[in-house]
Design an enzyme around this catalytic site. Sequence first.
Site, PDB file in Angstrom:
ATOM      1  N   HIS A 156       0.823  -1.207   0.000  1.00  0.00           N
ATOM      2  CA  HIS A 156       0.000   0.000   0.000  1.00  0.00           C
ATOM      3  C   HIS A 156       0.859   1.259   0.000  1.00  0.00           C
ATOM      4  O   HIS A 156       2.065   1.239   0.267  1.00  0.00           O
ATOM      5  CB  HIS A 156      -0.968   0.006   1.190  1.00  0.00           C
ATOM      6  CG  HIS A 156      -0.310   0.097   2.545  1.00  0.00           C
ATOM      7  ND1 HIS A 156       0.042   1.294   3.126  1.00  0.00           N
ATOM      8  CD2 HIS A 156       0.024  -0.869   3.436  1.00  0.00           C
ATOM      9  CE1 HIS A 156       0.572   1.072   4.311  1.00  0.00           C
ATOM     10  NE2 HIS A 156       0.587  -0.237   4.531  1.00  0.00           N
ATOM     11  N   CYS A 186       2.470  -4.929   7.064  1.00  0.00           N
ATOM     12  CA  CYS A 186       2.216  -4.657   5.645  1.00  0.00           C
ATOM     13  C   CYS A 186       3.401  -3.925   5.022  1.00  0.00           C
ATOM     14  O   CYS A 186       4.287  -3.423   5.725  1.00  0.00           O
ATOM     15  CB  CYS A 186       0.939  -3.836   5.479  1.00  0.00           C
ATOM     16  SG  CYS A 186      -0.568  -4.800   5.738  1.00  0.00           S
TER      17      CYS A 186
END
Length: 563
Positions: free
Chosen positions: A447, A466
């Site tokens: 992301h 992440c």
Amino acid sequence: MQNMIKTQGTKAYLKLAARFKLAIHLYLASALLLSLSAIAGAPLSGIHSGYSPSFSSPTILQLNDIALPAGSSFYLHDSGIISRSHYQLILQKTGRSALWFESQGLSSSGKYLYRLLDDLGWLQEKSWQNASDTYQRDILLTQGTYFLLQSTQVNNNSGNGHELPTSTLISAFNKQQEQELLYRMLPRQSQFWRLRGQLQEFRKLAALSWPTLDHSFTPELGQAHPEVRKLRFILEKYQDLDVKYQTPTRQDVFDSVAIEALKRFQLRHGLKADGKLGPNSHMALAIAPQQRVTQLQINLMRWLQLPRSFRGNEILVNIPSYQLRLLNNGRTQKTMRVIVGNKENPTPVITSAVNRLTVNPTWTPTPKIIKDDLLEEYQRDFRYLQRKDFQLVRGYWRNKEIRQIDSPDYDLLNLPDNFRLVQSAGRSNPLGRYRFNMPNGYAIFLHDTPAKWHFSKPYRALSHGCIRLEEPRFLANELLKQLPEQNKHKQTMQSALQEKHTQMLFLEEPVPVYITYHTAWIDEQGVINFNRDIYGWDNKANLIAQFKTIISNPVITLSLNNL
């Protein structure tokens, strides 16, 4: 329109499941774990583990040479990979008295296999010596072959492992193609072969008398000192300092040449290239060649878990180097910096594929993030979550119900009636403007991030697991190129960005993503690089734990929390 999006998502999901069906066989191969237990290698968990290395223990950087108990490898392999009855069956079906030996000793295939297993660290010298006769050594080499068959890609490029190693071996020997089989088990990746070459070089260095630097020594420009002689020796042997500058009058002087050589060394080891001999540089310099041999063997083993060759568009993320590479048929098209999980929330080693791009994504924090980062702020001021655009949400798509957080009385860790905490898209959202969804069992995805300044830091293990991207828009545009009417989809993406609404775009073909943990690699100039072992995974026990993590990863899993 909503139904069409769902249908496209289902198709992409099914394609992903088919593409990784064979890969799951690898993850379910418990025999692989038993084989890894016999890997030779000293722990390297103290190497490059952070910015504040401690030298309080005199043995922190010493090679801890752990030998397996006599006969232990036979027990592990007999119970996990091949029994003596299977071995006898292979001999019977091939009409041989031994598989890897001839009357004069090892056959050419046997020598090739021996060198391979030795380079991988699978074959310990003590295990070889404890196998006192040809029969036992032949079984040991066959066990190693079973390990390779279970852990590598032999007949295809889309899935790892081989389901029938006994029949594969019988067929290869009957066709006199055993050496070809060994070759087909190995990666075609140039990194694997280059690392094997570097392994031999470090074995030569390990045979030398290696100096130990005083970790408190911090030389100044122009200073002459016996410790500088040791430093220059190390830099010369690692080819960071040209031997022509090692004249008698300069060998113990910390001059500009030594500083530039130290900068090259620092750059290759993921350190700040300032030419100063600080704690992190001391730690990297104190790692002896024999420890690097073990580290290279562990990294060679990791290449066995990747495709034999890369095909089409693929994404390769290497955690310790904080780097993403976008590949096309194995060639690097783009390199960008990434931020990975911190030590408390390590990014797992997984294989998946990007199947969906979300523009202006919402964010559903995990219970751990709620507990560690949000709960205290909410208890201090319940309006904090409102100011950060958090809401309580139940359901998905058109059936979504939203409540405002207008009370200090919510139990955020046990919300009622299937509500969950969700942050709307916007400036406060830590996912930024792009999220690249990839099915996995850990809610891990790629992301964007609004905190761009972190990418200038040399140490970037900062996230909750992440992977944050330096240039997410570039990746989004590249992925959209595979779609029919790509210009239309790019316009859709641009419109969503301008109007600040959430938009999902499904890929026709999921793009494979390989999240790896390589602490040793060769750069485009052919130079060996070593990265910080940020999670302490460069040792035998933790290598086994990594494969257990892979096995426990349900690759084909769609987490509704990430919609």
